[in-house]
Design a protein around this motif. Structure first.
Motif, PDB file in Angstrom:
ATOM      1  N   ASN A   9       0.880  -1.174   0.000  1.00 11.40           N
ATOM      2  CA  ASN A   9       0.000   0.000   0.000  1.00 11.40           C
ATOM      3  C   ASN A   9       0.917   1.223   0.000  1.00 11.40           C
ATOM      4  O   ASN A   9       1.530   1.536   1.018  1.00 11.40           O
ATOM      5  N   LYS A  11       0.151   4.207  -0.149  1.00 11.44           N
ATOM      6  CA  LYS A  11      -0.476   5.371   0.510  1.00 11.44           C
ATOM      7  C   LYS A  11      -0.284   6.623  -0.362  1.00 11.44           C
ATOM      8  O   LYS A  11      -0.288   6.517  -1.587  1.00 11.44           O
ATOM      9  N   HIS A  95      -9.611   1.210   5.214  1.00 13.08           N
ATOM     10  CA  HIS A  95      -8.297   1.343   5.852  1.00 13.08           C
ATOM     11  C   HIS A  95      -8.440   2.221   7.088  1.00 13.08           C
ATOM     12  O   HIS A  95      -9.234   3.168   7.091  1.00 13.08           O
ATOM     13  N   GLU A  97      -6.757   4.547   8.145  1.00 12.58           N
ATOM     14  CA  GLU A  97      -6.560   5.987   7.876  1.00 12.58           C
ATOM     15  C   GLU A  97      -7.835   6.593   7.291  1.00 12.58           C
ATOM     16  O   GLU A  97      -8.140   7.765   7.523  1.00 12.58           O
ATOM     17  N   GLU A 167      -5.338  -5.145  10.535  1.00 15.43           N
ATOM     18  CA  GLU A 167      -4.298  -4.160  10.802  1.00 15.43           C
ATOM     19  C   GLU A 167      -4.558  -3.495  12.147  1.00 15.43           C
ATOM     20  O   GLU A 167      -5.370  -2.560  12.229  1.00 15.43           O
ATOM     21  N   ALA A 171      -0.147  -0.627  15.356  1.00 14.44           N
ATOM     22  CA  ALA A 171       1.053  -1.215  14.734  1.00 14.44           C
ATOM     23  C   ALA A 171       1.355  -0.585  13.375  1.00 14.44           C
ATOM     24  O   ALA A 171       2.346  -0.918  12.736  1.00 14.44           O
ATOM     25  N   ILE A 172       0.495   0.346  12.941  1.00 15.25           N
ATOM     26  CA  ILE A 172       0.670   0.906  11.602  1.00 15.25           C
ATOM     27  C   ILE A 172       1.665   2.069  11.629  1.00 15.25           C
ATOM     28  O   ILE A 172       1.444   3.070  12.310  1.00 15.25           O
ATOM     29  N   GLY A 173       2.752   1.896  10.903  1.00 15.30           N
ATOM     30  CA  GLY A 173       3.747   2.955  10.762  1.00 15.30           C
ATOM     31  C   GLY A 173       4.474   3.294  12.052  1.00 15.30           C
ATOM     32  O   GLY A 173       5.146   4.311  12.148  1.00 15.30           O
ATOM     33  N   GLY A 212       0.754  -3.881   9.423  1.00 18.84           N
ATOM     34  CA  GLY A 212       1.205  -3.098  10.586  1.00 18.84           C
ATOM     35  C   GLY A 212       2.678  -3.355  10.819  1.00 18.84           C
ATOM     36  O   GLY A 212       3.048  -4.354  11.431  1.00 18.84           O
ATOM     37  N   SER A 213       3.522  -2.458  10.253  1.00 23.34           N
ATOM     38  CA  SER A 213       4.966  -2.578  10.409  1.00 23.34           C
ATOM     39  C   SER A 213       5.536  -3.924   9.941  1.00 23.34           C
ATOM     40  O   SER A 213       6.444  -4.482  10.554  1.00 23.34           O
ATOM     41  N   VAL A 214       4.964  -4.432   8.853  1.00 29.86           N
ATOM     42  CA  VAL A 214       5.560  -5.632   8.240  1.00 29.86           C
ATOM     43  C   VAL A 214       6.852  -5.207   7.558  1.00 29.86           C
ATOM     44  O   VAL A 214       6.908  -4.165   6.896  1.00 29.86           O
ATOM     45  N   LEU A 232      -0.374  -6.801   4.155  1.00 30.96           N
ATOM     46  CA  LEU A 232      -0.640  -5.502   3.538  1.00 30.96           C
ATOM     47  C   LEU A 232       0.446  -4.585   4.100  1.00 30.96           C
ATOM     48  O   LEU A 232       0.462  -4.275   5.290  1.00 30.96           O
ATOM     49  N   VAL A 233       1.353  -4.213   3.222  1.00 31.65           N
ATOM     50  CA  VAL A 233       2.601  -3.583   3.651  1.00 31.65           C
ATOM     51  C   VAL A 233       2.591  -2.105   3.279  1.00 31.65           C
ATOM     52  O   VAL A 233       2.401  -1.765   2.107  1.00 31.65           O
ATOM     53  N   GLY A 234       2.813  -1.237   4.249  1.00 27.64           N
ATOM     54  CA  GLY A 234       2.869   0.191   3.972  1.00 27.64           C
ATOM     55  C   GLY A 234       4.296   0.619   3.691  1.00 27.64           C
ATOM     56  O   GLY A 234       4.842   0.411   2.602  1.00 27.64           O
ATOM     57  N   GLY A 235       4.948   1.213   4.699  1.00 28.62           N
ATOM     58  CA  GLY A 235       6.277   1.797   4.552  1.00 28.62           C
ATOM     59  C   GLY A 235       7.279   0.914   3.819  1.00 28.62           C
ATOM     60  O   GLY A 235       7.991   1.388   2.917  1.00 28.62           O
TER      61      GLY A 235
HETATM   62  O1  G3H Z   1      -1.861  -0.549   4.608  1.00 35.06           O
HETATM   63  C1  G3H Z   1      -0.820  -0.735   5.227  1.00 35.06           C
HETATM   64  C2  G3H Z   1      -0.743  -0.511   6.636  1.00 35.06           C
HETATM   65  O2  G3H Z   1      -1.360   0.649   7.034  1.00 35.06           O
HETATM   66  C3  G3H Z   1       0.594  -0.776   7.267  1.00 35.06           C
HETATM   67  O3  G3H Z   1       1.475   0.299   7.161  1.00 35.06           O
HETATM   68  O4  G3H Z   1       3.490  -1.162   7.049  1.00 35.06           O
HETATM   69  O5  G3H Z   1       3.712   1.325   7.242  1.00 35.06           O
HETATM   70  O6  G3H Z   1       2.895  -0.039   9.176  1.00 35.06           O
HETATM   71  P1  G3H Z   1       2.992   0.104   7.685  1.00 35.06           P
END
Ligand code: G3H
Length: 250
Positions: A9, A11, A95, A97, A167, A171-173, A212-214, A232-235
């Motif tokens: 993701n 974002k 999501h 957010e 998620e 744990a997200i970001g 969440g912080s994968v 589902l990987v963000g950063g």
């Molecule tokens: O959609 C992805 C999630 O919000 C996880 O984000 O991997 O940056 O913690 P993150």
């Protein structure tokens, strides 16, 4: 029996030029990976370029949100019909957010899930508790509520088209990941909710991703859990090396 599904993701990161170049690099770095599903969720303005770069590859493209009406006087919104025509296959819905920054309600998310399915898009439904809810021991209650509300009115066949991303919001970001065992427990619980709503077969076939912080350092342990089918990987999806390593989990 469930196929692994790793989604990035992006974002609100990457310009159209950057997104196109990154998609090209990803395509070549992942060309040999055929035994798992891969997806990138991109900003609306990046869809056209990324779809063009990934055409004919095994990497799917998702939108990160959409409105639930087909068309109309809804300035600034994007419809499922527009997304479908633009070449996306999936849409990330609910999501945290969207829920917590933009005030999306369970009712809106349910309408979006409905609209996505009506127009041939596959929803990735995000659910998860806030830190204070976890501390009050309400994780299961919150996740159950979000799942039940989002699936309202879906037939069994429609339910089978939905991917769930668990998620935990804390744990997200943040760099804090749920332990693989804790996440697995919530995933197992969500599967139980699906069995209650539909049947055991739907519960067992539904792909449940963790988010969440994968990162490269924790993906193998997460994927080793029985009920964790993907991420589902963000950063960590924004950099080539880290996303490629995550997709290539062992
Ligand atoms: O959609 C992805 C999630 O919000 C996880 O984000 O991997 O940056 O913690 P993150």
């Amino acid at each position: 029996m469930r196929r692994a599904f790793i989604a990035g993701n992006w974002k609100m990161y990457k310009t159209p030029t950057e997104a196109k170049a990154f998609a090209r690099e990803l395509r070549s770095a992942l060309a040999d990976v055929k035994d798992r599903d891969i997806l990138v969720g991109v900003s609306f303005v990046n869809i056209a370029g990324v779809v063009e770069e990934l055409k004919g590859s095994q990497i799917w493209v998702a939108a990160q949100n959409m409105y639930y009406e087909k068309e109309g006087a809804f300035t600034g919104e994007v419809s499922p019909v527009q997304l479908k025509d633009a070449g996306v296959t999936h849409v990330i819905l609910g999501h945290s957010e969207r829920r917590h920054i933009f005030g999306e309600t369970d009712e809106m998310i349910n309408k979006k899930v409905r609209a996505a399915l009506d127009h041939g898009l596959l929803p990735i439904l995000c659910v998860g508790e806030l830190l204070e809810e976890r501390e009050k021991g309400e994780t299961e209650k919150v996740c159950k509520h979000q799942v039940v509300e989002a699936y309202k009115g879906l037939s069994r066949e429609e339910a089978l088209k939905v991917t769930i991303a668990y998620e935990p919001v804390w744990a997200i970001g943040t760099g804090k990941t749920a332990t693989p065992e804790d996440a697995n427990q919530v995933h197992a619980f969500i599967r139980k909710v699906l069995a209650e709503l539909y049947d055991q077969d739907v519960a067992e076939k539904t792909c449940i991703q963790y988010g969440g912080s994968v990162k490269p350092e924790n993906i193998d342990a997460l994927m080793a859990q029985e009920h964790i089918d993907g991420a589902l990987v963000g950063g960590a999806s924004l950099k080539l090396d880290s996303f490629v390593r995550i997709v290539r989990f062992q």
